[in-house]
Design a protein around this motif. Sequence first.
Motif, PDB file in Angstrom:
ATOM      1  N   LYS A  32       0.817  -1.214   0.000  1.00 56.53           N
ATOM      2  CA  LYS A  32       0.000   0.000   0.000  1.00 56.53           C
ATOM      3  C   LYS A  32       0.854   1.268   0.000  1.00 56.53           C
ATOM      4  CE  LYS A  32      -3.842  -2.325  -0.075  1.00 56.53           C
ATOM      5  NZ  LYS A  32      -3.379  -3.729  -0.245  1.00 56.53           N
ATOM      6  N   LYS A  35       1.449   1.819  -3.617  1.00 56.70           N
ATOM      7  CA  LYS A  35       0.231   2.193  -4.344  1.00 56.70           C
ATOM      8  C   LYS A  35      -0.148   3.654  -4.074  1.00 56.70           C
ATOM      9  CE  LYS A  35      -2.950  -0.913  -5.161  1.00 56.70           C
ATOM     10  NZ  LYS A  35      -3.998  -1.958  -5.052  1.00 56.70           N
ATOM     11  N   THR A 164      -7.232  -6.408  -6.375  1.00 56.25           N
ATOM     12  CA  THR A 164      -7.760  -5.648  -7.512  1.00 56.25           C
ATOM     13  C   THR A 164      -6.883  -5.786  -8.759  1.00 56.25           C
ATOM     14  OG1 THR A 164      -6.532  -3.667  -6.903  1.00 56.25           O
ATOM     15  CG2 THR A 164      -8.736  -3.905  -5.971  1.00 56.25           C
ATOM     16  N   THR A 167      -1.214  -4.231  -7.890  1.00 57.22           N
ATOM     17  CA  THR A 167       0.154  -4.577  -7.487  1.00 57.22           C
ATOM     18  C   THR A 167       0.838  -5.452  -8.526  1.00 57.22           C
ATOM     19  OG1 THR A 167      -0.503  -4.400  -5.178  1.00 57.22           O
ATOM     20  CG2 THR A 167       1.541  -5.588  -5.633  1.00 57.22           C
ATOM     21  N   THR A 274       3.333  -8.889   0.884  1.00 57.48           N
ATOM     22  CA  THR A 274       2.783  -7.561   0.622  1.00 57.48           C
ATOM     23  C   THR A 274       2.213  -6.893   1.871  1.00 57.48           C
ATOM     24  OG1 THR A 274       0.959  -8.880  -0.283  1.00 57.48           O
ATOM     25  CG2 THR A 274       2.321  -7.678  -1.858  1.00 57.48           C
TER      26      THR A 274
HETATM   27  C1  LIG Z   1      -4.200  -4.868  -0.921  1.00 57.43           C
HETATM   28  C2  LIG Z   1      -3.345  -6.075  -0.756  1.00 57.43           C
HETATM   29  C3  LIG Z   1      -3.010  -6.907  -1.841  1.00 57.43           C
HETATM   30  C4  LIG Z   1      -3.656  -6.788  -3.192  1.00 57.43           C
HETATM   31  O1  LIG Z   1      -3.199  -5.729  -3.962  1.00 57.43           O
HETATM   32  P1  LIG Z   1      -3.952  -5.375  -5.312  1.00 57.43           P
HETATM   33  O2  LIG Z   1      -3.132  -4.282  -5.850  1.00 57.43           O
HETATM   34  O3  LIG Z   1      -5.327  -4.909  -4.932  1.00 57.43           O
HETATM   35  O4  LIG Z   1      -4.019  -6.577  -6.170  1.00 57.43           O
HETATM   36  C5  LIG Z   1      -2.103  -7.938  -1.632  1.00 57.43           C
HETATM   37  N1  LIG Z   1      -1.587  -8.173  -0.412  1.00 57.43           N
HETATM   38  C6  LIG Z   1      -1.909  -7.422   0.653  1.00 57.43           C
HETATM   39  C7  LIG Z   1      -1.335  -7.768   1.964  1.00 57.43           C
HETATM   40  C8  LIG Z   1      -2.795  -6.358   0.522  1.00 57.43           C
HETATM   41  O5  LIG Z   1      -3.106  -5.622   1.593  1.00 57.43           O
END
Ligand SMILES: *Cc1c(COP(=O)(O)O)cnc(C)c1O
Length: 296
Positions: A32, A35, A164, A167, A274
């Motif tokens: 995030k 993003k 979504t 990422t 992530t």
């Molecule tokens: C939001 C999130 C994702 C997914 O990311 P997208 O860009 O929406 O595909 C993956 N892993 C974690 C831990 C997230 O918080």
Amino acid sequence: MAQAPVTSIFMHGRPVDILRLELAQPALQGNKYYKLKYNLEHMRAAGYHALMTFGGVFSNHIHATAIACKNAGIQGIAVLRGEDDPGNPTLQFIRAQGMETLFINREKYRLRNMTSFVEELSSTYGNVYVLPEGGTNALAVKGCSEILEGRVQDYDHIFCAVGTGGTISGIISTPGLKAEVTGIAVLKGEKDTLTPYVNSLIGDVHIPWRINFDHHFGGYAKFNPALMDYIEKFTSTHQIKPDPVYTAKVFYAVDDMISKNKIPEGQRILCIHTGGLQGWDGWHYRFKKQDTSAAS
Ligand SMILES: *Cc1c(COP(=O)(O)O)cnc(C)c1O
């Protein structure tokens, strides 16, 4: 930002590296941070004073955006699917950051990408920057194309979670990347929409990539005892804690694929952690009557 560390582990005797985005920015929830990075830069440059975004009441994106808005001195407004619940730890947290909350029912929430609906919602706030659900847009993809910075040559096969699709789009768009990229979908039934959506976000890129839909465990935030057992073993064996909604399914999927010989011998594998660890608070809150204690 300082480069996130990598931890090397073994799965069925195969070396697997984990990129630890959950350590680099514990508050901003791993991916995030990337993003939001260029979205915040754009907001600052264009003089917006408020940010409106969309999500579920336990959303990692909403949680991260609340922190980012507070840090940047911007009014955050969360448009949330469902109803208010004062006991929800994610809602408590975002309110403590000063984020405003606006609840809409599931029917209305389906209109979240319709310009007229979004304009109606945001009109009372004046000059407000609107970030779609999950924070995915072109600037988010640009930010995520920096996740592998400094490691572009190091791997042949990269795995990440797909919500979504923002990422993975950034990963696929990493300048100079030659690796294969596999996304693990954590939602069910998105098969027909996610692949074309990612295609629309990445533009003209020619590395092999795919989204795997075999490891969502029944859908978003769904789980079974095997997944919970896996999280417990993974955490105690490697001292790396997955989140329950995204990264646990990625590690499980890669482990499963290796055990079934689905990843060619000799490929250097990277899994991206992530983040998403804030999700555990909501998880325990929601499922406290079920036995998730193994993963606490
Ligand atoms: C939001 C999130 C994702 C997914 O990311 P997208 O860009 O929406 O595909 C993956 N892993 C974690 C831990 C997230 O918080």
